[in-house]
Design a protein around this motif. Structure first.
Motif, short mmCIF file in Angstrom:
data_model
loop_
_atom_site.label_atom_id
_atom_site.label_comp_id
_atom_site.label_asym_id
_atom_site.label_seq_id
_atom_site.Cartn_x
_atom_site.Cartn_y
_atom_site.Cartn_z
N VAL A 118 -7.25 10.62 -9.29
CA VAL A 118 -5.95 10.37 -8.67
C VAL A 118 -6.02 10.70 -7.18
O VAL A 118 -5.49 9.97 -6.33
N SER A 119 -6.68 11.81 -6.84
CA SER A 119 -6.80 12.20 -5.44
C SER A 119 -7.55 11.14 -4.63
O SER A 119 -7.21 10.86 -3.48
N ALA A 120 -8.56 10.54 -5.24
CA ALA A 120 -9.31 9.47 -4.56
C ALA A 120 -8.40 8.27 -4.30
O ALA A 120 -8.50 7.61 -3.25
N GLN A 121 -7.50 7.98 -5.25
CA GLN A 121 -6.57 6.87 -5.04
C GLN A 121 -5.61 7.19 -3.89
O GLN A 121 -5.22 6.29 -3.13
N VAL A 122 -5.21 8.45 -3.76
CA VAL A 122 -4.32 8.84 -2.66
C VAL A 122 -5.02 8.58 -1.32
O VAL A 122 -4.42 8.00 -0.40
N ARG A 123 -6.26 9.00 -1.21
CA ARG A 123 -7.00 8.80 0.05
C ARG A 123 -7.21 7.30 0.33
O ARG A 123 -7.11 6.85 1.48
N ARG A 124 -7.51 6.56 -0.69
CA ARG A 124 -7.73 5.12 -0.52
C ARG A 124 -6.47 4.43 -0.01
O ARG A 124 -6.50 3.66 0.97
N GLU A 125 -5.33 4.70 -0.66
CA GLU A 125 -4.09 4.05 -0.26
C GLU A 125 -3.57 4.59 1.07
O GLU A 125 -2.88 3.87 1.80
N ARG A 126 -3.92 5.81 1.42
CA ARG A 126 -3.52 6.36 2.71
C ARG A 126 -4.16 5.55 3.84
O ARG A 126 -3.49 5.21 4.83
N GLU A 127 -5.43 5.24 3.70
CA GLU A 127 -6.11 4.45 4.72
C GLU A 127 -5.51 3.04 4.78
O GLU A 127 -5.35 2.48 5.87
N ASN A 128 -5.17 2.48 3.63
CA ASN A 128 -4.54 1.17 3.62
C ASN A 128 -3.19 1.18 4.34
O ASN A 128 -2.84 0.23 5.06
N CYS A 129 -2.43 2.24 4.13
CA CYS A 129 -1.13 2.37 4.80
C CYS A 129 -1.31 2.41 6.31
O CYS A 129 -0.55 1.76 7.07
N CYS A 130 -2.29 3.17 6.78
CA CYS A 130 -2.52 3.27 8.22
C CYS A 130 -3.06 1.95 8.77
O CYS A 130 -2.76 1.58 9.92
N ASP A 131 -3.86 1.24 7.98
CA ASP A 131 -4.31 -0.09 8.40
C ASP A 131 -3.12 -1.02 8.62
O ASP A 131 -3.06 -1.76 9.61
N ALA B 40 0.83 -1.21 0.00
CA ALA B 40 0.00 0.00 0.00
C ALA B 40 0.87 1.26 0.00
O ALA B 40 0.53 2.26 -0.63
N SER B 41 2.01 1.21 0.70
CA SER B 41 2.89 2.38 0.76
C SER B 41 3.45 2.72 -0.62
O SER B 41 3.60 3.91 -0.96
N THR B 42 3.73 1.70 -1.43
CA THR B 42 4.23 1.95 -2.78
C THR B 42 3.14 2.55 -3.66
O THR B 42 3.38 3.52 -4.40
N ARG B 43 1.95 2.00 -3.58
CA ARG B 43 0.83 2.52 -4.36
C ARG B 43 0.49 3.96 -3.93
O ARG B 43 0.17 4.80 -4.76
N TYR B 44 0.59 4.20 -2.63
CA TYR B 44 0.34 5.56 -2.13
C TYR B 44 1.37 6.54 -2.68
O TYR B 44 1.03 7.65 -3.11
N ALA B 45 2.63 6.13 -2.69
CA ALA B 45 3.69 7.01 -3.20
C ALA B 45 3.46 7.33 -4.68
O ALA B 45 3.65 8.47 -5.12
N VAL C 142 -1.04 10.41 12.40
CA VAL C 142 -0.18 11.44 13.01
C VAL C 142 1.27 11.18 12.64
O VAL C 142 2.01 12.10 12.27
N ARG C 143 1.70 9.93 12.76
CA ARG C 143 3.10 9.60 12.44
C ARG C 143 3.44 9.94 10.99
O ARG C 143 4.53 10.42 10.70
N ARG C 144 2.50 9.72 10.09
CA ARG C 144 2.76 9.92 8.66
C ARG C 144 2.53 11.37 8.22
O ARG C 144 2.68 11.69 7.05
#
Length: 525
Positions: free
Chosen positions: A248-261, A46-51, A221-223
């Protein structure tokens, strides 16, 4: 002219408007490439997809800025930067403007129409940005007031939050507040982050589930996700008109939640328990502002399926914005091909005639300059003679190989040849070319004038400057026919002459009366 109108018709605004139009194809291209990369990384971290998604979004933000900066530099006046057009001779036709005007008419008209629409494009974009900014500022103001209305959470929960923060490597203090105004845990603030925990969650979730949800919020918070989310909202606001940006912005929000999960699971060590916590949280979910970061963000069903290893089905609507972005490519392609064809056609049409010729004789501080062009095998010709101060011919020297320029708002004449001396009576001869200034046409459009390319040289020859046109407009002589502007320049009718005539009692004269007044020389005595 109002302040808004002045801004909307400035060269900078024209460059911004052009950049916004160019971003139609630029944004679509970035969106398509991003979609392809995300499909390739579908099973990746998820971190790679978020980046990838975040990088694409901020690339989208940078493209209009870079494009506008480049266009503004290219559109600078002749004395500041060289005109965009190549230095090629332009042959005006005494009957139809230029011999190429008939062949290139549609291109000229299209380019002129595009220039005239730029202020409207800028105004519409500015209105959209203002409306979205007000909306987001209202939401931000409501979110910022939330922590002031709540009370600190219990000491046991505070201790749990501190323990989780240490595990996540959070060095700064994070306030933990119990809230009756929110229905799901959320983070507010960046420099002084606050985690709001709803009273319903305290009552409805088990201690282990509450620990998992708190870990998710502390992962935000950490991120530094709150700051990134604010910047993301700015990009959405500035580029609101492009569907690829929203996708693209929706993909950022989606992967952000996955990263925090993923961070929450790493801290708590119970993937299935965390998935159950999310499922229970779904029952507490309520609509939230896009400016806050909640554990219920994104599609909880997709996140739960991802956590338990079930196949994640992408909703078809997530591709809708990408499809819409793709649909913009033909429009942008037409624009690009039009610009390329127009430029190629324009260059070709002006290269066919022979170069213009010039001859000159110096008379004190003045230079009498004669210019001429011939085309159609010599059957058509054009001649002009005028006198101007020698210091206006930039680079004029004496010698067997001289090069000098005559710079006007409408374009630049470039002369080469020989000049046999620098004193009175010295003479010279050679060839010349002309490069029109596109920024002049853009600014004339803001003053109400449509300037075809084939008339740029005529306006440059007679020095119909922007200051001259603005001076007449300010005295009530706006939207004059272009031929009348040239006539005024030939007869030296400018703002100073109009004011002098008014002082002598000749007020509210028609353009024809002003010319007659000058010809009769009543104010010259």
């Amino acid at each position: 002219m109002s302040g808004i109108e002045t801004i909307g018709t400035s060269p900078a605004a024209a460059a911004v408007a052009r950049a916004l139009v160019h971003f139609l194809w630029q944004g679509a291209l970035v969106g398509v490439v991003t979609a392809g990369i995300l499909v390739f990384l579908e099973k990746g971290k998820a971190s790679t997809r978020y980046a990838v998604a975040a990088g694409a979004l901020f690339l989208m933000a940078a493209l209009p800025i870079a494009t506008a900066s480049r266009l503004e530099i290219r559109a600078a006046g002749p004395a500041v930067a060289a005109p965009v057009s190549a230095s090629v001779p332009m042959a005006p036709d005494p009957l139809a403007g230029t011999p190429a005007a008939d062949a290139a008419g549609p291109f000229t008209e299209a380019r002129t129409l595009g220039v005239s629409l730029l202020p409207r494009v800028f105004a519409l974009w500015l209105a959209g940005v203002a409306a979205l900014s007000l909306y987001h500022l209202g939401g931000w103001s409501r979110v910022r007031r939330l922590p002031r209305q709540e009370r600190p959470a219990g000491e046991e929960l505070q201790a749990l939050a501190r323990t989780l923060g240490r595990r996540l490597g959070i060095a700064r203090a994070v306030a933990l507040l119990e809230s009756a105004a929110v229905s799901v845990p959320m983070v507010v603030g960046w420099l002084r982050p606050v985690v709001l925990v709803p009273a319903s969650a305290l009552a409805g979730l088990s201690p282990r589930q509450l620990e998992a949800i708190l870990a998710h919020e502390l992962a935000h918070v950490r991120r530094h996700d709150y700051l990134i989310n604010l910047l993301q909202t700015v990009v959405e606001t500035l580029l609101f008109y492009h569907p690829a940006v929203w996708w693209v912005s929706a993909q950022v929000r989606r992967e952000r939640e996955n990263c925090c999960d993923d961070l929450a699971v790493a801290v708590c060590g119970d993937r299935l328990g965390y998935a159950r916590a999310l499922a229970d949280l779904e029952g507490l979910r309520a609509p939230a502002s896009s400016l806050i970061l909640a554990a219920s963000g994104g599609s909880l069903v997709e996140r739960i399926r991802r956590l338990i290893g079930a196949p994640v089905h992408q909703p078809r609507r997530s591709w809708l914005a990408g499809v819409l972005a793709l649909s913009l490519l033909p429009l942008a392609g037409l624009q690009i091909s039009h610009a390329a064809i127009g430029s190629e056609h324009s260059s070709a049409q002006w290269e066919r005639p022979a170069k213009g010729t010039w001859s000159a004789e110096r008379r004190g501080d003045q230079v009498q300059l004669q210019t001429a062009m011939r085309w159609n095998g010599g059957r058509s010709s054009w001649n002009n003679s005028f006198s101007l101060p020698a210091n206006q011919l930039v680079g004029l020297t004496a010698g067997p190989e001289v090069r000098f320029e005559l710079r006007r708002d409408a374009g630049t004449f470039r002369f080469e040849g020989r000049f046999d001396g620098a004193g009175d009576g010295s003479q010279g001869t050679g060839f010349f070319t002309f490069a029109g200034n596109p920024a002049y046409a853009s600014q004339m459009a803001s003053l109400g004038y449509t300037v075809p390319e084939d008339r740029l040289m005529e306006l440059a020859l007679h020095d119909v400057s922007l200051a001259f046109v603005r001076g007449l407009r300010d005295l009530g002589y706006a939207n004059l026919p272009m031929d009348k502007l040239v006539e005024f320049r030939i007869h030296r009718i400018d703002g100073e002459f109009v004011r002098k005539a008014a002082a002598e009692g000749h007020r509210n004269l028609s353009p024809e009366q002003l010319v007659e007044l000058r010809i009769r020389g009543r104010l010259d005595r």
